[in-house]
Scaffold this active site. Structure first.
Site, PDB file in Angstrom:
ATOM      1  CG  LEU A 112      13.910 -30.754  12.115  1.00 22.02           C
ATOM      2  CD1 LEU A 112      14.868 -29.788  11.445  1.00 22.02           C
ATOM      3  CD2 LEU A 112      12.509 -30.173  12.149  1.00 22.02           C
ATOM      4  CG  ASP A 113       9.368 -34.921   8.650  1.00 22.68           C
ATOM      5  OD1 ASP A 113       9.866 -34.185   7.781  1.00 22.68           O
ATOM      6  OD2 ASP A 113       8.197 -34.772   9.055  1.00 22.68           O
ATOM      7  CE  LYS A 114      14.344 -38.460   1.653  1.00 21.79           C
ATOM      8  NZ  LYS A 114      14.044 -39.604   0.765  1.00 21.79           N
ATOM      9  CB  ALA A 115       9.522 -33.937   3.903  1.00 22.87           C
ATOM     10  CB  SER A 116      10.935 -31.131   8.404  1.00 27.48           C
ATOM     11  OG  SER A 116       9.599 -31.581   8.401  1.00 27.48           O
TER      12      SER A 116
END
Length: 245
Positions: A112-116
């Site tokens: 999951l990317d940082k913003a997710s």
């Protein structure tokens, strides 16, 4: 005279064996071997690709490198932290949420990317993890996505049809409108094969900015009421339901 029979025992590189035993990641195993911390049958080995057939005695830091007991956990990843063991930019990682728990090495099952945010699985069972992340096994991942704007039926159809962005095909397996306000809306989006920033890129190509992205399920395993930043062990039935190999 018949040719000698070949052994059916698979042979793997030393670093990969350490990873398959749930001791460390493969890249960590490569580093440990190169640092001279691993011995095979009493011999110091610095080649991460040194062949291991399975009968050898492997030691790390003077201790027997037996296969670790498998551990499976689910975490509700908060927005703003990265899924990485260490970050070169000093950002908080998901492993900060596991400190003090006495867990063995665990690797993330997908990303999951940082913003997710939302459901993230971690385990030291690399075969189980591969079965979930391999697109061939078609384990669906479900996301709730808030977008700026008001997507219509044509947008949903375009998500299912897919787009090509930066040379990569991007599409959703399923997409539905959950609710809609005057300025934004929430979508439920299902992927069976996730590329880097897949949903964000797909929606951007259709003219929509993603405001929030929450993974709410992997297969039949739902995030449920797990508080943000918290984690729990998976039950044996949950592990078995996700086992695809």
């Amino acid at each position: 005279m018949p040719p000698p029979r070949r052994s059916s025992t698979p042979v793997y590189g030393l670093a990969r064996v350490l990873s398959k035993r749930g001791i460390c990641s493969r890249s960590q195993g490569e580093r440990l071997v190169r640092e001279g911390r691993v011995r095979v049958d009493g011999r110091l080995v610095r080649d991460p690709e040194f062949p291991i057939a399975g009968h050898e005695r492997i030691e790390m830091d003077g201790e027997s490198a037996h296969a670790a007991a498998p551990v499976y956990i689910a975490m509700n990843k908060p927005r703003g932290i990265v899924v990485s063991a260490a970050d070169e930019r000093g950002r908080d990682t998901v492993y900060s949420l596991l400190e003090g728990a006495g867990l063995p090495w665990l690797g993330p099952v997908g990303r999951l990317d940082k913003a997710s945010e939302g459901l993230l699985l971690l385990t030291n069972d690399t075969a189980w993890a591969a079965g979930i992340t391999d697109p061939v096994t078609h384990v669906p991942k479900t996301y709730h996505v808030q977008v700026a704007g008001r997507p219509d039926e044509a947008t949903i159809a375009a998500m299912l049809e897919g787009v090509v962005e930066a040379g990569e095909p991007l599409r959703a397996t399923a997409a539905t409108l959950l609710r809609q306000g005057e300025r934004n809306a929430w979508l439920a989006v299902v992927l069976e094969e996730g590329r880097n920033r897949h949903i964000r890129r797909l929606l951007a190509a259709l003219g929509f900015d993603v405001l929030r992205l929450v993974r709410v399920a992997i297969g039949d395993l739902a995030l449920g009421e797990l508080p943000k930043g918290q984690w729990r062990y998976l039950g044996a039935d949950e592990v078995s339901a996700l086992r695809r190999r």
